[in-house]
Design an enzyme around this catalytic site. Structure first.
Site, mmCIF file in Angstrom:
data_model
loop_
_atom_site.group_PDB
_atom_site.id
_atom_site.type_symbol
_atom_site.label_atom_id
_atom_site.label_comp_id
_atom_site.label_asym_id
_atom_site.label_seq_id
_atom_site.Cartn_x
_atom_site.Cartn_y
_atom_site.Cartn_z
ATOM 1 N NE ARG A 77 -2.055 -0.939 3.782
ATOM 2 C CZ ARG A 77 -2.645 -0.832 4.980
ATOM 3 N NH1 ARG A 77 -3.959 -0.729 5.051
ATOM 4 N NH2 ARG A 77 -1.918 -0.807 6.079
ATOM 5 C CG ASP A 92 0.083 5.534 4.190
ATOM 6 O OD1 ASP A 92 -0.758 4.627 4.304
ATOM 7 O OD2 ASP A 92 1.152 5.544 4.833
ATOM 8 N NE ARG A 123 4.304 10.500 5.659
ATOM 9 C CZ ARG A 123 3.056 10.501 6.130
ATOM 10 N NH1 ARG A 123 2.224 9.500 5.837
ATOM 11 N NH2 ARG A 123 2.642 11.496 6.894
#
Length: 244
Positions: free
Chosen positions: A49, A51, A196
Site C-alpha cells: 500500500r 498512503d 516518512r
C-alpha cells in the site's frame, strides 16, 4: 496466465492505494477499469500500500485476466479508461506463481524536499524547506539507519503487533541541489510510515534540532513513542519494486 503491471500515479487526490469504504483509493479506480474491459469483476494485488497523497512511479500489481489480450492491448485499454493522474507504464506476462508482494526482493522510495517555496506548482509534490539543511550531519545520521534493524521506533502504531518490525535498509542517499533535497531509500521492505519517519528525523538533524547520535538512540529504544517526526506524505514516491 498472470499479468504483471507497472503503474505510475499522482496520489495527491486519492486516499491511498487500498480500496476503502468512505474514500477513493487507486486500487478501486484500476479495478473498475479492468472490470469494464473483462465484463466481470477483476481484483488486483499490489506490491504494497501507499498512503494518502503518496505518489508512485513504479508501483507493481498483478492480476489474472479472464479474457486474453496481448499485454500492449491491455496497457492501451487501461490508459484509455483511467484518469490522467494514473498511467500504466508496462504490462508483462509472468509465471502463474508470480506475486507482486511476496515475489518482491527490494523497494526504492524517494522523498523530495524543495527550497523553491514560492513555486505554486510544487506544493503537491515536495515538502517545503524554508532554510537550508546541514546535509553532512544528515549523512552522518544515515549510518545508524542502514542495515538490518528493528524499526519499531519508526513505524505506525496501527501495525498488527504480530507483524515483524525487522527490516533491512540497503542504502540511504541524500542528494542536494540548488532547489531540492532528495532522499533515496532502498531496502527489502518498509513498515508503514517508516520512510516518512526516517526522513522527518533526518530533516530534524539537518535543522540541528537533534544530533546524529540521537537517531541511534531512537532506533535502539524500539519504542513507538521514541520518534515524533513524520515527513509530509506528498513528498514521498514509490520509485521501483525489484524482482528476480
Amino acid at each position: 496466465m498472470m499479468l504483471k503491471v507497472t503503474v505510475a500515479y499522482d496520489g495527491y487526490n486519492y486516499a491511498g492505494w487500498q480500496k476503502q469504504d468512505n474514500a477513493l483509493g487507486i486500487q478501486e479506480v484500476i479495478e473498475k477499469c479492468l472490470t469494464r474491459i473483462h465484463k466481470q469483476p477483476i481484483e488486483i494485488v499490489s506490491s504494497g500500500r501507499t498512503d494518502a497523497k503518496v505518489h508512485a512511479k513504479g508501483q507493481v500489481f498483478h492480476f489474472q485476466p479472464v479474457v486474453y489480450m496481448p499485454p500492449a492491448n491491455v496497457q492501451n485499454a487501461l490508459n484509455t479508461l483511467l484518469p490522467d493522474d494514473i498511467r500504466i507504464i508496462k504490462v508483462e506476462e509472468v509465471d502463474d506463481d508470480f506475486h507482486a508482494r511476496f515475489s518482491a526482493k527490494s523497494k526504492r522510495y524517494d522523498f523530495i524536499c524543495t527550497y523553491d517555496c514560492d513555486n505554486p506548482f510544487i506544493y503537491r509534490y515536495a515538502q517545503k524547506l524554508f532554510s537550508r539543511l546541514d546535509v553532512e550531519k544528515m549523512k552522518e545520521a544515515c549510518q545508524y539507519l542502514v542495515g538490518e534493524h528493528d524499526f519499531t521506533s519508526f513505524c505506525s502504531s496501527k501495525i498488527d503487533p504480530r507483524k515483524p518490525r525487522v527490516k533491512n535498509v540497503f542504502r540511504i542517499d541524500i542528494i542536494e541541489s540548488e532547489k531540492e533535497v532528495r532522499f533515496i531509500f532502498e531496502g527489502n521492505g518498509f513498515l508503514r510510515y517508516q520512510v516518512r519517519m526516517m526522513t522527518g528525523t533526518l530533516i530534524a538533524v539537518g535543522r540541528n534540532q537533534i544530533t546524529p547520535y540521537d537517531v541511534k538512540k531512537m532506533l535502539d529504544a524500539k519504542d513507538k513513542n521514541a520518534c515524533r517526526y513524520n515527513a509530509q506524505p506528498h513528498g514521498l514516491y514509490l520509485m521501483e519494486v525489484k524482482y528476480d
